[in-house]
Design a protein around this motif. Structure first.
Motif, PDB file in Angstrom:
ATOM      1  N   VAL A   1     -12.631  -4.726  38.998  1.00 39.23           N
ATOM      2  CA  VAL A   1     -13.927  -3.523  39.038  1.00 39.23           C
ATOM      3  C   VAL A   1     -13.360  -2.670  37.884  1.00 39.23           C
ATOM      4  O   VAL A   1     -14.250  -2.559  36.816  1.00 39.23           O
ATOM      5  CB  VAL A   1     -13.921  -3.054  40.317  1.00 39.23           C
ATOM      6  N   LEU A   2     -12.145  -2.271  37.604  1.00 37.51           N
ATOM      7  CA  LEU A   2     -11.968  -1.033  36.292  1.00 37.51           C
ATOM      8  C   LEU A   2     -10.366  -1.400  36.196  1.00 37.51           C
ATOM      9  O   LEU A   2      -9.725  -1.946  36.517  1.00 37.51           O
ATOM     10  CB  LEU A   2     -11.859   0.371  37.318  1.00 37.51           C
ATOM     11  N   ILE A   3     -11.290  -1.962  34.692  1.00 41.71           N
ATOM     12  CA  ILE A   3      -9.527  -2.399  33.805  1.00 41.71           C
ATOM     13  C   ILE A   3      -9.306  -1.576  33.165  1.00 41.71           C
ATOM     14  O   ILE A   3     -10.342  -0.943  32.563  1.00 41.71           O
ATOM     15  CB  ILE A   3      -9.952  -3.893  33.732  1.00 41.71           C
TER      16      ILE A   3
ATOM     17  N   PRO B   1      -9.796  11.678  42.450  1.00 43.14           N
ATOM     18  CA  PRO B   1      -9.034  12.291  41.930  1.00 43.14           C
ATOM     19  C   PRO B   1      -8.425  12.521  40.249  1.00 43.14           C
ATOM     20  O   PRO B   1      -7.841  10.412  40.564  1.00 43.14           O
ATOM     21  CB  PRO B   1      -7.816  12.389  42.649  1.00 43.14           C
ATOM     22  N   ASP B   2      -8.066  12.436  39.612  1.00 42.98           N
ATOM     23  CA  ASP B   2      -7.590  12.240  38.558  1.00 42.98           C
ATOM     24  C   ASP B   2      -6.713  11.733  38.615  1.00 42.98           C
ATOM     25  O   ASP B   2      -5.931  10.748  37.735  1.00 42.98           O
ATOM     26  CB  ASP B   2      -7.617  14.071  37.533  1.00 42.98           C
ATOM     27  N   THR B   3      -5.375  11.777  38.838  1.00 46.44           N
ATOM     28  CA  THR B   3      -4.114  11.694  39.624  1.00 46.44           C
ATOM     29  C   THR B   3      -4.353   9.895  40.000  1.00 46.44           C
ATOM     30  O   THR B   3      -3.324   9.595  40.272  1.00 46.44           O
ATOM     31  CB  THR B   3      -3.329  12.798  40.450  1.00 46.44           C
ATOM     32  N   THR B   4      -5.166   9.766  40.791  1.00 44.73           N
ATOM     33  CA  THR B   4      -5.116   8.155  41.288  1.00 44.73           C
ATOM     34  C   THR B   4      -4.706   7.586  40.448  1.00 44.73           C
ATOM     35  O   THR B   4      -5.246   8.048  39.030  1.00 44.73           O
ATOM     36  CB  THR B   4      -6.804   7.759  42.044  1.00 44.73           C
ATOM     37  N   LEU B   5      -3.894   6.094  40.667  1.00 51.66           N
ATOM     38  CA  LEU B   5      -3.242   5.153  39.719  1.00 51.66           C
ATOM     39  C   LEU B   5      -4.026   4.049  40.058  1.00 51.66           C
ATOM     40  O   LEU B   5      -4.668   4.088  41.458  1.00 51.66           O
ATOM     41  CB  LEU B   5      -2.109   5.222  39.769  1.00 51.66           C
ATOM     42  N   CYS B   6      -4.482   3.655  38.949  1.00 48.72           N
ATOM     43  CA  CYS B   6      -5.412   2.471  39.199  1.00 48.72           C
ATOM     44  C   CYS B   6      -4.587   1.515  38.524  1.00 48.72           C
ATOM     45  O   CYS B   6      -4.007   0.804  37.319  1.00 48.72           O
ATOM     46  CB  CYS B   6      -6.848   2.610  37.979  1.00 48.72           C
ATOM     47  N   PHE B   7      -4.292   0.235  39.410  1.00 48.81           N
ATOM     48  CA  PHE B   7      -3.882  -0.566  39.394  1.00 48.81           C
ATOM     49  C   PHE B   7      -4.718  -2.565  38.656  1.00 48.81           C
ATOM     50  O   PHE B   7      -5.640  -2.398  40.127  1.00 48.81           O
ATOM     51  CB  PHE B   7      -2.598  -1.488  40.357  1.00 48.81           C
TER      52      PHE B   7
ATOM     53  N   GLU C   1      -4.139  -6.869  32.246  1.00 42.81           N
ATOM     54  CA  GLU C   1      -3.286  -6.286  31.829  1.00 42.81           C
ATOM     55  C   GLU C   1      -4.215  -6.676  30.828  1.00 42.81           C
ATOM     56  O   GLU C   1      -4.179  -7.563  29.650  1.00 42.81           O
ATOM     57  CB  GLU C   1      -1.843  -6.291  31.391  1.00 42.81           C
ATOM     58  N   TYR C   2      -5.689  -6.395  30.117  1.00 46.47           N
ATOM     59  CA  TYR C   2      -5.957  -6.746  29.058  1.00 46.47           C
ATOM     60  C   TYR C   2      -6.424  -5.023  28.006  1.00 46.47           C
ATOM     61  O   TYR C   2      -7.420  -4.824  26.833  1.00 46.47           O
ATOM     62  CB  TYR C   2      -7.410  -6.897  29.116  1.00 46.47           C
TER      63      TYR C   2
ATOM     64  N   PRO D   1       0.205   1.310  36.071  1.00 46.80           N
ATOM     65  CA  PRO D   1      -1.174   1.721  35.808  1.00 46.80           C
ATOM     66  C   PRO D   1      -1.699   2.487  34.958  1.00 46.80           C
ATOM     67  O   PRO D   1      -0.919   3.283  34.404  1.00 46.80           O
ATOM     68  CB  PRO D   1      -0.776   2.126  37.581  1.00 46.80           C
ATOM     69  N   ALA D   2      -3.073   3.017  34.933  1.00 51.46           N
ATOM     70  CA  ALA D   2      -3.221   3.718  34.653  1.00 51.46           C
ATOM     71  C   ALA D   2      -3.865   5.132  35.229  1.00 51.46           C
ATOM     72  O   ALA D   2      -4.742   4.861  36.408  1.00 51.46           O
ATOM     73  CB  ALA D   2      -4.689   3.945  33.677  1.00 51.46           C
ATOM     74  N   ALA D   3      -3.945   6.327  34.453  1.00 50.32           N
ATOM     75  CA  ALA D   3      -4.188   7.687  35.469  1.00 50.32           C
ATOM     76  C   ALA D   3      -5.819   6.846  34.932  1.00 50.32           C
ATOM     77  O   ALA D   3      -6.305   6.974  34.365  1.00 50.32           O
ATOM     78  CB  ALA D   3      -3.659   8.973  35.792  1.00 50.32           C
TER      79      ALA D   3
END
Length: 174
Positions: free
Chosen positions: A23-25, A53-59, A63-64, A101-103
């Motif tokens: 979904v979100l990369i 929230p801004d602090t949520t980490l996206c896994f 990894e592109y 991950p990215a926030a």
């Protein structure tokens, strides 16, 4: 464990982190194989991810990051947030450090798929579209979903790696 649906892709999240699959990369979103573009657009820009929230980490499932950021920079070459993220991503890679991950805050600043409704993204998509490659044409009056779909199509076609089309010369003989 909370698991709301993400109808255009996969599902699942916990409050501090999102396991986003395709979904979100970082710097993009996954290809749309079976999901409706309107659902995908809404998922990223109005519901689910937009509300985190801004602090949520996206896994993500892939990894592109650097490749996606190259596309983002091609689309929006003057965006300072994207430039900075490219720099920090390259530095992390040189140190063999992870880029995920990215926030969510970083995604909202650097991922055009999360802000495809902005006027600068709309203008860039219109300016860089390639109907000669089978893209559906978009105009200043196209819907936000159509701009989002054109953006995803541009990424699918890897337009950032292609040379611009050569303008036809009127009356030229071969």
């Amino acid at each position: 464990l909370v698991s709301p649906p993400a109808p255009a892709w996969t599902e699942g999240w916990i409050p501090e982190a999102v396991f986003s699959g395709d979904v979100l990369i970082p710097g993009a979103c996954g290809k749309l194989f079976t999901g409706a573009p309107a659902v995908a657009y809404s998922c990223l820009n109005k519901e689910l991810f937009h509300l985190l929230p801004d602090t949520t980490l996206c896994f993500p499932g892939h990894e592109y990051t650097l490749g996606n950021l190259r596309f983002d920079h091609w689309l929006l070459p003057h965006d300072e947030h994207i430039r900075q993220r490219i720099h920090t991503t390259r530095e992390a890679r040189l140190r063999h450090a992870p880029t995920i991950p990215a926030a969510m805050e970083l995604e909202r600043l650097t991922n055009p798929f999360m802000f495809s409704n902005r006027s600068d993204v709309r203008e860039a998509v219109i300016a860089k579209q390639r109907p000669d490659l089978g893209m559906a044409a978009v105009t200043p009056t196209s819907s936000e979903v159509d701009i989002f779909l054109a953006l995803r199509t541009m990424k699918d076609l890897s337009l950032h790696t292609l040379k611009p089309p050569t303008p036809a010369i009127s009356g030229a003989k071969l």
